[in-house]
Design a protein around this motif. Structure first.
Motif, PDB file in Angstrom:
ATOM      1  N   THR A 148       0.834  -1.208   0.000  1.00  0.00           N
ATOM      2  CA  THR A 148       0.000   0.000   0.000  1.00  0.00           C
ATOM      3  C   THR A 148       0.871   1.262   0.000  1.00  0.00           C
ATOM      4  OG1 THR A 148      -0.219  -0.142   2.422  1.00  0.00           O
ATOM      5  CG2 THR A 148      -1.993  -1.081   1.086  1.00  0.00           C
ATOM      6  N   VAL A 184      -1.799   6.336   2.776  1.00  0.00           N
ATOM      7  CA  VAL A 184      -2.535   5.170   2.264  1.00  0.00           C
ATOM      8  C   VAL A 184      -2.254   3.942   3.126  1.00  0.00           C
ATOM      9  CG1 VAL A 184      -2.785   3.591   0.313  1.00  0.00           C
ATOM     10  CG2 VAL A 184      -2.636   6.056  -0.088  1.00  0.00           C
ATOM     11  N   ILE A 187      -4.373   4.079   6.265  1.00  0.00           N
ATOM     12  CA  ILE A 187      -5.780   3.753   5.982  1.00  0.00           C
ATOM     13  C   ILE A 187      -5.980   2.244   5.939  1.00  0.00           C
ATOM     14  CG2 ILE A 187      -7.595   3.860   4.230  1.00  0.00           C
ATOM     15  CD1 ILE A 187      -6.492   6.663   3.503  1.00  0.00           C
TER      16      ILE A 187
END
Length: 266
Positions: A148, A184, A187
């Motif tokens: 990610t 990101v 998250i």
């Protein structure tokens, strides 16, 4: 791009089931990947793994990769620890410089042993992490953070990137991408925690994720610096469209040791 996607799907189809299976098949896979990684980094410097010094480096790598729970068996069988064998490899490499009259130099010997350690550290903790209780969960978490971060940095940098992060080493990376990758990763780490709790605290989870994301990007930059220094585009060509083993696992070499030193994620 099409070739890259096809290679990624095939590689994931072979890699993920073995990671899930764990045990000896997983350990052997990691040994194989580490050997290829050592081959790639030695080749950057013009050193062959298919040589006396190459086999000594490979021997040091394989000894270094032995999981902790098997190290006791090594001591009981041979009477020597992993450190003893590592020092033996250093002495053998230095002796070899004399035997070949400095055609293989002190600098080559230093590079060879450091290459084995560089490749070995991350892959050792890959094995070590998978072997512990709930190891699969920790490995998936580490890979999730790496993937990610990479994806977030790429797309954020492409969309918003204006300021170069480190142009002398990796011209395409941007400061915006660096922070985008971290965001990101956070998250997806929170989503992972919600689905499969891995930490006792969201605060600890976020702090560890930030550190892992940063260290993962540092690992990527380290390998980029190596390739730029030795003037190579990719570490290898084992994975068409993706480069070599080090190109794909450079972040992991930094993230898994970090997570281990932090006792995973608390």
């Amino acid at each position: 791009m099409k070739q890259r996607m096809i290679t990624g799907v095939i590689a994931a189809g072979l890699f993920i089931p073995i990671v899930v299976l764990g045990g000896l098949p997983f350990t052997l896979l990691v040994y194989a990947m580490a050997a290829v990684g050592l081959f790639e980094i030695l080749r950057m410097k013009g050193l062959s793994i298919f040589s006396v010094h190459g086999f000594i480096s490979l021997f040091a790598l394989f000894i270094f990769l032995i999981p902790s729970k098997w190290s006791i068996l090594l001591v009981e069988t041979t009477g020597y620890t992993k450190i003893d064998f590592a020092l033996m490899a250093v002495l053998l490499l230095l002796t070899y410089t004399v035997v070949v009259k400095n055609r293989f130099t002190f600098e080559d010997a230093a590079f060879s042993i450091l290459a084995a350690l560089y490749v070995g550290i991350g892959f050792f903790y890959f094995i070590e992490t998978r072997l512990v209780e709930n190891g699969l969960q920790f490995v998936i978490f580490a890979l999730l953070i790496i993937w990610t971060t990479d994806s977030g940095a790429y797309f954020t940098g492409k969309k918003f990137g204006k300021n170069k992060l480190w142009p002398e080493i990796s011209p395409n990376k941007t400061i915006e991408g660096f922070y985008g990758g971290i965001a990101v990763a956070i998250i997806f780490a929170v989503i992972f925690q919600w689905i499969s709790p891995i930490s006792s605290s969201y605060t600890v989870l976020i702090v560890v994720t930030i550190l892992a994301s940063v260290f993962g990007q540092v690992g990527d930059l380290v390998e980029s610096a190596l390739k730029r220094h030795y003037n190579v585009k990719d570490s290898g060509n084992l994975l068409p469209g993706h480069g070599g083993v080090l190109d794909r696992f450079d972040s992991l070499l930094f993230v898994l040791p970090l997570l281990h030193f932090l006792h995973f994620v608390g």
